[in-house]
Design an enzyme around this catalytic site. Structure first.
Site, PDB file in Angstrom:
ATOM      1  N   ASN A  23     111.812  12.536  82.269  1.00 23.17           N
ATOM      2  CA  ASN A  23     111.777  12.683  83.718  1.00 23.17           C
ATOM      3  C   ASN A  23     112.504  11.513  84.383  1.00 23.17           C
ATOM      4  OD1 ASN A  23     111.109  13.150  86.371  1.00 23.17           O
ATOM      5  ND2 ASN A  23     108.991  13.666  85.977  1.00 23.17           N
ATOM      6  N   ASP A  24     111.896  10.308  84.376  1.00 26.82           N
ATOM      7  CA  ASP A  24     112.498   9.152  85.062  1.00 26.82           C
ATOM      8  C   ASP A  24     113.939   8.896  84.625  1.00 26.82           C
ATOM      9  OD1 ASP A  24     110.050   8.772  86.216  1.00 26.82           O
ATOM     10  OD2 ASP A  24     109.446   7.093  84.929  1.00 26.82           O
ATOM     11  N   VAL A  25     114.200   9.075  83.339  1.00 23.07           N
ATOM     12  CA  VAL A  25     115.513   8.676  82.815  1.00 23.07           C
ATOM     13  C   VAL A  25     116.628   9.619  83.270  1.00 23.07           C
ATOM     14  CG1 VAL A  25     114.487   7.542  80.805  1.00 23.07           C
ATOM     15  CG2 VAL A  25     115.257   9.912  80.602  1.00 23.07           C
ATOM     16  N   THR A  26     116.237  10.704  83.976  1.00 29.88           N
ATOM     17  CA  THR A  26     117.252  11.635  84.496  1.00 29.88           C
ATOM     18  C   THR A  26     117.264  11.635  86.022  1.00 29.88           C
ATOM     19  OG1 THR A  26     115.696  13.490  84.689  1.00 29.88           O
ATOM     20  CG2 THR A  26     116.793  13.211  82.559  1.00 29.88           C
ATOM     21  N   ALA A  36     107.144   6.140  86.182  1.00 28.66           N
ATOM     22  CA  ALA A  36     107.349   5.314  87.378  1.00 28.66           C
ATOM     23  C   ALA A  36     106.683   5.925  88.615  1.00 28.66           C
ATOM     24  CB  ALA A  36     108.834   5.091  87.621  1.00 28.66           C
TER      25      ALA A  36
END
Ligand code: NAP
Length: 466
Positions: free
Chosen positions: A395-398, A436
């Site tokens: 999720n966060d990394v995209t 996050a």
């Protein structure tokens, strides 16, 4: 009892040190990491055996009892720990190294004669005082900081940053007091000075970790790893043990370098993080819920159809893949797609999952070929020419808000540009945010299709539909 000649001890420690360096070298890539681990284990066996055969060891009873207890606990933890709980385990282990440093320094201070630290005048050598004070201070900071990191990562307390008015001046004041007391201790070896300095170090360890938010936690764990190394090195001087000095310095410097690399990967200031989030973003990890906008939802059948007809597919794994243990099913899916003539690659973000290298380890466990797995900087330009991206439990990394929204807690973190692909498929259970705590704008885009469900079950279902 066997007693080794000092030259043999030096040679054995040298061999152990070379093996530790080879271990670090091996651990720098997935292909050589197993060999690296074996080198580290052999080096540690040589170092511990050599120390145990040293002249200062008078009997083995307590050593064997401690080794037995440690081995049973270590084996039990290693067998049962979930990969997703690895960061808190590492934080827990660092706390033990920190506490060991405090206990050894405390013991050396209480009974300096037993450690050969008494100068002819009856006082402790000044150099030894510096070493034990530094070992105790860094050890205490490592202990309490690691305990706080553990409780945050384990979810025992909120992962959100804790800040209060006057926090940084207070930290600076305590930091200066610790330095002042160490200097004073060099001139006057009062117990009150030593123990007050140690107590303040425990306090500052808590204070520098509480303001650090969830997104920065990986850096903190690595930084505490570094602190534990320096604490061990300090104690190595007190004990006059070369192997401990070298090992501590290796752990200390490699942990610091890893923290620096991670800070660069997340676009965080290295000094802000190690100084306890000084000037950092206090809004980090503030959860925002999903809004009411509609999302395009698909089924495993849709996903199978889209991927089967694609020329190229990039798979982006994240924390959810680890939770669902979907790596084996994912490997099967890639085999099926390759049989259909689809080009498949994996894109790994440096902080995907919950520890550095988390995704690489899981994919290696499922025998995904190394040459199909690419780091962010090597694959980020490929998304614009890719037909389908399958984001599985990431999720966060995209999240593109890292590039566009200066108020986002992840602003500045380099991300995988998945949105540039023709179609983006997201496998996750619902609309929840990631670590996050920020909503991902991509879920609402026209070229995104959400595949709601457990990662492993969804992949197995896609395979059946293929
Ligand atoms: P992420 O942002 O935490 O998102 C993971 C997603 O997986 C969640 O949104 C969750 O959504 C989904 N999920 C959870 N269980 C699932 C399951 N069984 N099946 C399918 N989906 C599931 O993960 P990420 O993209 O990998 O990013 C990593 C984050 O962790 C970053 O913020 C990083 O800074 C932080 N971090 C990294 C490290 C490290 O060293 N790598 C260490 C600590 C923290 P649903 O609940 O809707 O399913």
């Amino acid at each position: 009892m066997i007693e080794l000649h000092p030259n043999v001890v030096s040679l054995a420690y040298l061999i152990a040190a070379v093996l530790f360096i080879m271990a670090l070298r091996g651990l720098s890539s997935p292909e050589s990491s197993r060999t690296g681990n074996y080198c580290g284990m052999l080096g540690m066996l040589i170092a511990v055996t050599t120390t145990a055969l040293g002249p200062e060891v008078e009997s083995y009873g307590w050593i064997f009892i401690a080794l037995g207890i440690g081995a049973v606990i270590g084996i039990a933890i290693a067998r049962n720990i979930a990969m997703t709980a690895m960061p808190q385990l590492v934080a827990g282990f660092h706390s033990l190294v920190g506490m060991a440093a405090v206990l050894v320094a405390g013991a050396a201070f209480a009974n300096p004669g037993a450690f050969g630290l008494v100068a002819p005048g009856g006082e402790i050598y000044v150099a030894s005082r510096v070493e034990m004070a530094l070992g105790a201070a860094i050890g205490a900071i490592t202990f309490s900081g690691s305990v706080i990191a553990f409780t945050k990562l384990q979810g025992l307390v909120s992962g959100a940053p804790v800040s209060f008015k006057g926090q940084h001046p207070l930290n600076a004041l305590i930091g200066l007091a610790i330095v002042g007391l160490i200097v004073y201790f060099c001139f006057d070896q009062q117990p009150a000075v030593f123990w007050t300095m140690t107590a303040l170090a425990f306090v500052i360890g808590v204070l520098i970790i509480i303001p650090i938010g969830g997104a920065d936690m990986p850096v903190v764990v690595s930084m505490l790893n570094s602190y534990s190394g320096w604490a061990a090195a300090g104690i190595g001087f007190t004990l006059g043990n070369d192997a401990l000095i070298i090992t501590g310095a290796l752990v200390g410097s490699s942990g610091a370098i890893l923290s620096y690399i991670m800070c660069k990967g997340m676009n965080r200031s290295f000094f802000n993080v190690i100084l306890g989030g000084f000037g950092g973003d206090s809004s980090a990890a503030t959860a925002t819920g999903a809004d009411d906008r509609p999302v395009k939802q698909g089924s495993a059948e849709d996903a199978a159809f889209i991927m089967k007809n694609a020329g190229s597919v990039i798979i982006v794994p994240g924390y959810g893949m680890a939770v669902a243990q979907a790596q084996h099913a994912l490997r099967e899916l890639t085999d099926e797609l390759k049989d259909e003539g689809v080009k498949v690659s994996f894109a790994i973000h440096p902080v995907a999952g919950r520890m550095p290298g988390h995704m690489n380890v899981l994919l290696a466990e499922a025998n995904v070929p190394y040459d199909e797995v690419f780091e962010l900087e090597d694959i980020n330009n490929e998304f614009q020419t890719t037909d389908v991206v399958l984001v599985i439990g990431a999720n966060d990394v995209t999240n593109p808000s890292a590039k566009t929204d200066p108020t986002s807690p992840i602003y500045g973190m380099p991300i995988l540009d998945v949105e540039k692909a023709r179609t983006v498929l997201f496998i996750k259970r619902g609309m929840a945010s990631g670590y996050a705590g920020v909503q991902n704008e991509l879920f609402y885009r026209d070229n995104t299709m959400m595949l709601f469900g457990d990662a492993k079950k969804m992949v197995e279902s896609i395979i059946r539909n293929l």
